[in-house]
Write a protein that holds these residues in place. Sequence first.
Motif, PDB file in Angstrom:
ATOM      1  N   LEU A  64       1.869   1.702  -3.682  1.00  0.00           N
ATOM      2  CA  LEU A  64       0.693   2.149  -4.427  1.00  0.00           C
ATOM      3  C   LEU A  64       0.329   3.578  -4.046  1.00  0.00           C
ATOM      4  CD1 LEU A  64      -1.698   1.563  -6.314  1.00  0.00           C
ATOM      5  CD2 LEU A  64      -2.920   0.624  -4.342  1.00  0.00           C
ATOM      6  N   SER A  88      -2.398  -0.307  -9.845  1.00  0.00           N
ATOM      7  CA  SER A  88      -3.536  -0.559  -8.963  1.00  0.00           C
ATOM      8  C   SER A  88      -3.993  -2.009  -9.060  1.00  0.00           C
ATOM      9  CB  SER A  88      -4.703   0.364  -9.330  1.00  0.00           C
ATOM     10  OG  SER A  88      -4.340   1.714  -9.176  1.00  0.00           O
ATOM     11  N   LEU A 108     -13.257  -6.198  -8.909  1.00  0.00           N
ATOM     12  CA  LEU A 108     -12.975  -5.197  -7.875  1.00  0.00           C
ATOM     13  C   LEU A 108     -14.010  -5.281  -6.761  1.00  0.00           C
ATOM     14  CD1 LEU A 108     -11.447  -2.740  -6.767  1.00  0.00           C
ATOM     15  CD2 LEU A 108     -12.962  -1.290  -8.142  1.00  0.00           C
ATOM     16  N   LEU A 116     -13.014  -5.954  -2.878  1.00  0.00           N
ATOM     17  CA  LEU A 116     -13.352  -5.046  -1.771  1.00  0.00           C
ATOM     18  C   LEU A 116     -14.227  -5.739  -0.733  1.00  0.00           C
ATOM     19  CD1 LEU A 116     -14.112  -1.779  -3.795  1.00  0.00           C
ATOM     20  CD2 LEU A 116     -12.091  -2.248  -2.383  1.00  0.00           C
ATOM     21  N   LEU A 140       0.812  -1.205   0.000  1.00  0.00           N
ATOM     22  CA  LEU A 140       0.000   0.000   0.000  1.00  0.00           C
ATOM     23  C   LEU A 140       0.851   1.263   0.000  1.00  0.00           C
ATOM     24  CD1 LEU A 140      -2.978  -0.923   2.343  1.00  0.00           C
ATOM     25  CD2 LEU A 140      -2.774  -1.137  -0.142  1.00  0.00           C
ATOM     26  N   LYS A 184       0.351   6.822  -6.510  1.00  0.00           N
ATOM     27  CA  LYS A 184      -1.024   7.209  -6.847  1.00  0.00           C
ATOM     28  C   LYS A 184      -1.414   8.553  -6.242  1.00  0.00           C
ATOM     29  CE  LYS A 184      -5.006   4.917  -8.346  1.00  0.00           C
ATOM     30  NZ  LYS A 184      -5.313   3.685  -9.046  1.00  0.00           N
ATOM     31  N   THR A 225      -0.992  -4.626  -7.817  1.00  0.00           N
ATOM     32  CA  THR A 225      -0.788  -4.514  -6.370  1.00  0.00           C
ATOM     33  C   THR A 225      -1.883  -5.257  -5.618  1.00  0.00           C
ATOM     34  OG1 THR A 225       0.325  -2.370  -6.575  1.00  0.00           O
ATOM     35  CG2 THR A 225      -0.602  -2.919  -4.424  1.00  0.00           C
ATOM     36  N   PHE A 226      -3.133  -5.094  -6.045  1.00  0.00           N
ATOM     37  CA  PHE A 226      -4.236  -5.806  -5.399  1.00  0.00           C
ATOM     38  C   PHE A 226      -4.101  -7.314  -5.598  1.00  0.00           C
ATOM     39  CE2 PHE A 226      -8.077  -2.892  -4.413  1.00  0.00           C
ATOM     40  CZ  PHE A 226      -7.255  -2.055  -3.683  1.00  0.00           C
ATOM     41  N   LEU A 246     -13.307   4.071  -0.168  1.00  0.00           N
ATOM     42  CA  LEU A 246     -11.970   3.577  -0.493  1.00  0.00           C
ATOM     43  C   LEU A 246     -11.920   3.056  -1.928  1.00  0.00           C
ATOM     44  CD1 LEU A 246     -11.098   1.802   2.875  1.00  0.00           C
ATOM     45  CD2 LEU A 246     -10.231   3.975   2.016  1.00  0.00           C
ATOM     46  N   GLY A 247     -13.051   2.493  -2.403  1.00  0.00           N
ATOM     47  CA  GLY A 247     -13.108   2.084  -3.799  1.00  0.00           C
ATOM     48  C   GLY A 247     -12.976   3.276  -4.733  1.00  0.00           C
ATOM     49  N   TRP A 255      -9.364   4.266  -4.736  1.00  0.00           N
ATOM     50  CA  TRP A 255      -8.562   3.320  -5.509  1.00  0.00           C
ATOM     51  C   TRP A 255      -8.444   3.788  -6.961  1.00  0.00           C
ATOM     52  CZ3 TRP A 255      -9.827   0.301  -9.785  1.00  0.00           C
ATOM     53  CH2 TRP A 255      -8.918  -0.709 -10.126  1.00  0.00           C
ATOM     54  N   HIS A 256      -9.498   4.443  -7.461  1.00  0.00           N
ATOM     55  CA  HIS A 256      -9.472   4.895  -8.847  1.00  0.00           C
ATOM     56  C   HIS A 256      -8.573   6.103  -9.047  1.00  0.00           C
ATOM     57  CE1 HIS A 256     -13.086   2.353  -9.082  1.00  0.00           C
ATOM     58  NE2 HIS A 256     -12.828   2.288 -10.360  1.00  0.00           N
TER      59      HIS A 256
END
Length: 468
Positions: free
Chosen positions: A91, A130, A289, A293, A88, A95, A133-134, A321-322, A325-326
Amino acid sequence: MLFNSYIFLFFYLPILLIVYYGVLKTIKARNAWLTLMSYVFYGWWNPVFCLLMMASTASDYVIGKYLYRTESPAKRKLLMTLTIIVNLSVLGFFKYYNFFAESLNGTFAWLDLPIYAPIITGLILPVGISFYTFESLSYTIDIYRREVKPANNLVDFFCFISLFPHLVAGPIMRYVDLDRQLKQRDHSEGKFAVGIVFLVTGLLKKLIIADNVAPLADAVFNAPAGTTVGDAWLGALAYTMQIYFDFSAYSDMAVGLGLMIGFEIIQNFNSPYQSVSVQDFWRRWHISLSSWLRDYLYVPLGGNRKGKYRTYLNLILVMLLGGLWHGAAWTFVVWGLYHGVLQALERALGERHPLKQLPVWGQRLATFLLVLVGWVFFRAADLPTAFRVLGNLVGYHGGQPVQPLDLAQPLGLAFLTFATIVSMSYPNLWQQPVRLNWRTAVVYGLGLVVSVVLIMTQQNSPFLYFQF
């Protein structure tokens, strides 16, 4: 490198397939070849970022091995915390650095401090960070939960993370989805042919629909002043179609390319604009996604197990948080909160929700309009632009001049109409079996020819989700 480019279709893909099928015979050799070519694919944008992905992948591979062998709960928790922080942090740095740097520069410029030196901005966001990493993070979490065993070898894990079909814009794959396929997968002419069908479908969705409705959306969202009500609705509807046909096109192509090399990649869209509620929309849109989540954030937060008010809070927090993430922008924050609040209201009201009182077609239409409003925040460059477009939708201009944009372009409107009808009325490719016969061969053969002509005669446009 873009799927919708002549370099990919005429050079990269043929070379990959010729060596994969014509030279290599063992699964280990093929995995190694796919890993090498996936790094070539990724490094086409910027070879330096290959080093970042390699470091991230190697780190989680090593930590995953130790996690599986370690019995001490304290050490396991420490290792899990370490991998979460590392992933994180990387990222978050790439980001959100520009966002915080620009915010600080703006704040100190407003304060007019003579000793303040502006922070350097303009950090490049690595493509696909993104997504991979997930994927890498879910691997170590699943090992921590004892839900999956570590990869047998480093090559297989590198292949899982870097596999080019889903590398830069998903779907977000989990190791459990590809574990068996990395060890043994089926290759057949039928599977390859279905892969071509998905690939051509994605090309046509991107090149014919998404790229042709995009100018309608750009005209409205980039307009320097207020627009007419009709233009605002055309622009918002155009972006609603653009993002679906663009993103689902990439997912279709990822599935198709995966099938061509024996991999079965998960579904990412299920006719989302036919949803009857916002919660239903998120079961159909960007499924990989949404499920990520749910399993790695919503459930650990307590899900719906800690009372109704905590459930509502969890829904809002997860969607917030979603949104983040974008990307690091207030528009994404508002978009995430908007969808979180809508879902919390649906959960709270249950059968008393106004949507539930409508017939099915009314539920679909109302949900579609709610989603369209959300896309205005998602597309807008900033909050003032978002509120300007939303105001224009209802005829409010706030004293701004009204600018007619002459969006009645016959071709663009025709594709917009077609896209709207298809997305709201017909099942997508996942929901209907692909029949392999001479008609299919003719139709998709012509589709491939059309795609090639468009690729050779117009400027290639990146997929929207490359920026996320």
